[in-house]
Design an enzyme around this catalytic site. Structure first.
Site, PDB file in Angstrom:
ATOM      1  N   SER A  29      14.380 -26.139  37.655  1.00  0.00           N
ATOM      2  CA  SER A  29      15.448 -26.246  38.109  1.00  0.00           C
ATOM      3  C   SER A  29      16.162 -24.869  38.558  1.00  0.00           C
ATOM      4  CB  SER A  29      16.555 -27.015  37.049  1.00  0.00           C
ATOM      5  OG  SER A  29      17.643 -27.448  37.619  1.00  0.00           O
ATOM      6  N   ASN A  30      17.540 -24.893  38.883  1.00  0.00           N
ATOM      7  CA  ASN A  30      17.996 -23.472  39.426  1.00  0.00           C
ATOM      8  C   ASN A  30      19.462 -23.364  38.546  1.00  0.00           C
ATOM      9  OD1 ASN A  30      20.169 -24.697  41.033  1.00  0.00           O
ATOM     10  ND2 ASN A  30      18.314 -25.337  42.186  1.00  0.00           N
ATOM     11  N   HIS A  31      20.224 -22.325  38.832  1.00  0.00           N
ATOM     12  CA  HIS A  31      21.259 -21.811  38.148  1.00  0.00           C
ATOM     13  C   HIS A  31      22.505 -22.752  38.737  1.00  0.00           C
ATOM     14  CE1 HIS A  31      19.537 -19.161  35.347  1.00  0.00           C
ATOM     15  NE2 HIS A  31      18.855 -18.492  36.575  1.00  0.00           N
TER      16      HIS A  31
END
Ligand code: C5P
Length: 216
Positions: A29-31
């Protein structure tokens, strides 16, 4: 009372990150926090629109007043939901930080720790913004986002053209991801770039007003 420049308009917003499953317990995933997309959904509603929010997993409270919320996990799932809905909407705001690559296959069982190196093959996900940009009706307005770490405006312009968007909101990923405040460059087709700074709510409001007045 606040003016309602979006009265009678249907707005579709995507928000948050996506999660790409590696195995039953792990994902890529990502931030992305979802804050910008949720602010846009909230403000669009306040400005009179009928709003649908398609969101990846976030820690945010769901916006209370929006008309419909669709919860998704992966880029593929977000794509399928956007595909099913986008035709009915006047303004499409693709704010989600969609994963660009996902594991080619998600393992059925938890991957065991064994060798020192583990290689996971990734495949490109469908580009949702590019799809709607190239399939929209001429009356529909498509807004994309570009989180960059360098050459922010140049990269934003490139996305505007490549994805056939009407507007790209470009920002510095390192500065704004997860923060309550943001600074963006709004790139309209054939117009001067507009620099906005403020809380995500403030920027959402100004962006939506400009989308009403400065497109078409
Ligand atoms: O190409 P890049 O991922 O940097 O472009 C960002 C924009 O494209 C955002 O508006 C994002 O929502 C959208 N996007 C998408 N589908 C993807 C990747 C990005 O809609 N698979």
């Amino acid at each position: 009372a606040e003016e309602k420049p979006l009265a009678g308009k249907k707005v579709l917003v995507t928000a948050g990150p996506t999660r790409e499953s590696i195995d039953p317990v792990r994902y890529i995933s990502n931030h992305s926090s979802g804050k910008m997309g949720y602010a846009i959904a909230n403000v669009a509603k306040r400005l009179g629109a009928d709003v649908c929010l398609i969101t990846g997993p976030t820690c945010m409270e769901y916006p209370y007043f929006v008309d419909e919320i669709v919860k998704v996990e992966s880029a593929r799932e977000m794509f399928e939901n956007v595909l099913e809905k986008y035709d009915d909407y006047d303004i499409l705001i693709m704010c989600a930080a969609v994963a660009d690559y996902a594991p080619a296959e998600s393992a059925k069982e938890k991957i065991k720790k064994s060798s020192d190196k583990l290689v996971i093959e990734l495949s490109k996900t469908p580009d949702i913004l590019e799809y709607v940009g190239h399939h929209k009706r001429s009356a529909q307005i498509v807004v994309g986002f570009a989180a960059e770490t360098q050459n922010i405006i140049e990269n934003g312009y490139e996305k505007l053209v490549k994805k056939n968007a009407d507007v790209i909101v470009a920002n510095d990923a390192r500065k704004v991801m997860g923060s309550d405040k943001t600074e963006v460059y709004i790139i309209f087709k054939g117009k001067a770039v507009v620099n906005l700074e403020g809380t995500k709510e403030e920027v959402a409001k100004e962006l939506l007003k400009r989308v009403c007045t400065d497109t078409h």
